[in-house]
Design a protein around this motif. Structure first.
Motif, mmCIF file in Angstrom:
data_model
loop_
_atom_site.group_PDB
_atom_site.id
_atom_site.type_symbol
_atom_site.label_atom_id
_atom_site.label_comp_id
_atom_site.label_asym_id
_atom_site.label_seq_id
_atom_site.Cartn_x
_atom_site.Cartn_y
_atom_site.Cartn_z
ATOM 1 N N PHE B 45 -34.941 50.042 0.722
ATOM 2 C CA PHE B 45 -34.296 48.936 -0.119
ATOM 3 C C PHE B 45 -32.910 48.624 0.126
ATOM 4 N N GLN B 48 -30.683 43.698 -3.811
ATOM 5 C CA GLN B 48 -31.140 42.493 -4.672
ATOM 6 C C GLN B 48 -30.362 41.605 -5.410
ATOM 7 N N ARG B 55 -27.219 42.420 -7.348
ATOM 8 C CA ARG B 55 -27.568 42.949 -8.882
ATOM 9 C C ARG B 55 -27.741 44.735 -8.510
ATOM 10 N N GLN B 56 -28.199 45.075 -7.521
ATOM 11 C CA GLN B 56 -28.214 46.365 -7.076
ATOM 12 C C GLN B 56 -28.473 46.558 -5.469
ATOM 13 N N ARG B 57 -27.968 47.835 -5.350
ATOM 14 C CA ARG B 57 -27.879 47.885 -3.758
ATOM 15 C C ARG B 57 -28.343 49.263 -3.458
ATOM 16 N N SER B 97 -36.692 41.303 -12.027
ATOM 17 C CA SER B 97 -36.800 42.504 -11.364
ATOM 18 C C SER B 97 -37.961 43.325 -11.909
ATOM 19 N N ARG B 98 -38.574 43.083 -12.984
ATOM 20 C CA ARG B 98 -39.452 43.775 -13.937
ATOM 21 C C ARG B 98 -40.554 43.577 -13.337
ATOM 22 N N TYR B 99 -40.923 42.798 -12.592
ATOM 23 C CA TYR B 99 -42.287 42.112 -12.019
ATOM 24 C C TYR B 99 -42.498 42.512 -10.564
ATOM 25 N N GLU B 100 -43.727 42.235 -10.331
ATOM 26 C CA GLU B 100 -44.191 42.780 -8.910
ATOM 27 C C GLU B 100 -43.443 41.726 -7.916
ATOM 28 N N GLN B 101 -43.115 42.106 -6.919
ATOM 29 C CA GLN B 101 -42.459 41.581 -5.643
ATOM 30 C C GLN B 101 -43.466 41.025 -4.663
ATOM 31 N N TYR B 102 -43.381 39.979 -4.130
ATOM 32 C CA TYR B 102 -44.115 39.338 -3.144
ATOM 33 C C TYR B 102 -43.439 39.206 -1.850
ATOM 34 N N PHE B 103 -43.844 39.666 -0.755
ATOM 35 C CA PHE B 103 -43.317 39.801 0.303
ATOM 36 C C PHE B 103 -43.489 38.790 1.473
#
Lengths: 110, 112
Positions: B45, B48, B55-57, B97-103
């Motif tokens: 990661f 984001q 938001r996050q690093r 960010s709570r939900y699944e990520q699609y790549f």
């Protein structure tokens, strides 16, 4: 320290030979656990999300389960097209971070 | 429905140069995350973006920076490239960010 460990690193199965992949995690707080499939040179493909211990999800020959310390991806009667690397990832409460394991490389032999 | 798209597919740069990678999220998604995947490793990661802000690093140096545009697309910039920056760079989108990520399919960066 937050950590995700997958085992085995590699697995060779005969077509139709069922097995399980393991993902153990140590995190300060779990928001969700995800399973992905990745083919060589491609981006991961989403399979499942699990949020709480005891939860199970199924899709075709795959079934994912979750306990407080680990998750299993069960593969029933696998076919050669199931050959891929399977990745586990956790989303943590603390710091809103995402951690992936190094994956299990699955080969299904016809 | 188009999934996550990334450009370019492949890129070769020289050590010390700068690079910009681009990502368009899946329709309906407002959150974009970037990952670095070295050969034989799981994705790591980087950061984001949500509402045009980081938001996050993850544990990456300031040479790695990004941007999110009002249409939710995103860019990853890497300055002063090192040989060790050679990797597959993956973009993932999600509905918060709570939900699944699609790549996306990734950008293969080679630094020589």
């Amino acid at each position: 320290e937050d950590q995700v460990t997958q085992s085995p690193e590699a697995l060779r199965l005969q077509e139709g030979e069922s097995s399980s992949l393991n993902c153990s995690y140590t995190v300060s707080g779990l928001r969700g656990l995800f399973w992905y499939r990745q083919d060589p040179g491609k981006g991961p493909e989403f399979l499942f999300t699990l949020y709480s211990a005891g939860e199970e999800k199924e899709k075709e020959r795959l079934k994912a389960t979750l306990t407080k310390k680990e998750s299993f991806l069960h593969i029933t009667a696998p076919k050669p097209e199931d050959s891929a690397t399977y990745l586990c990832a956790v989303h943590t409460n603390t710091g809103n971070q995402f951690y992936f394991g190094t994956g299990t490389s699955l080969t299904v032999i016809p | 429905d188009a999934g996550v798209t990334q450009s370019p597919t492949h890129l070769i740069k020289t050590r010390g140069q700068q690079v910009t990678l681009r990502c368009s999220p899946k329709s309906g998604h407002d959150t974009v995350s970037w990952y670095q995947q070295a050969l034989g490793q799981g994705p790591q990661f980087i950061f984001q973006y949500y509402e045009e802000e980081e938001r996050q690093r993850g544990n990456f140096p300031d040479r790695f920076s990004g941007h999110q545009f009002p249409n939710y697309s995103s860019e990853l910039n890497v300055n002063a490239l090192l040989l060790g920056d050679s990797a597959l760079y993956l973009c993932a989108s999600s509905r918060d960010s709570r939900y699944e990520q699609y790549f996306g399919p990734g950008t293969r960066l080679t630094v020589t």
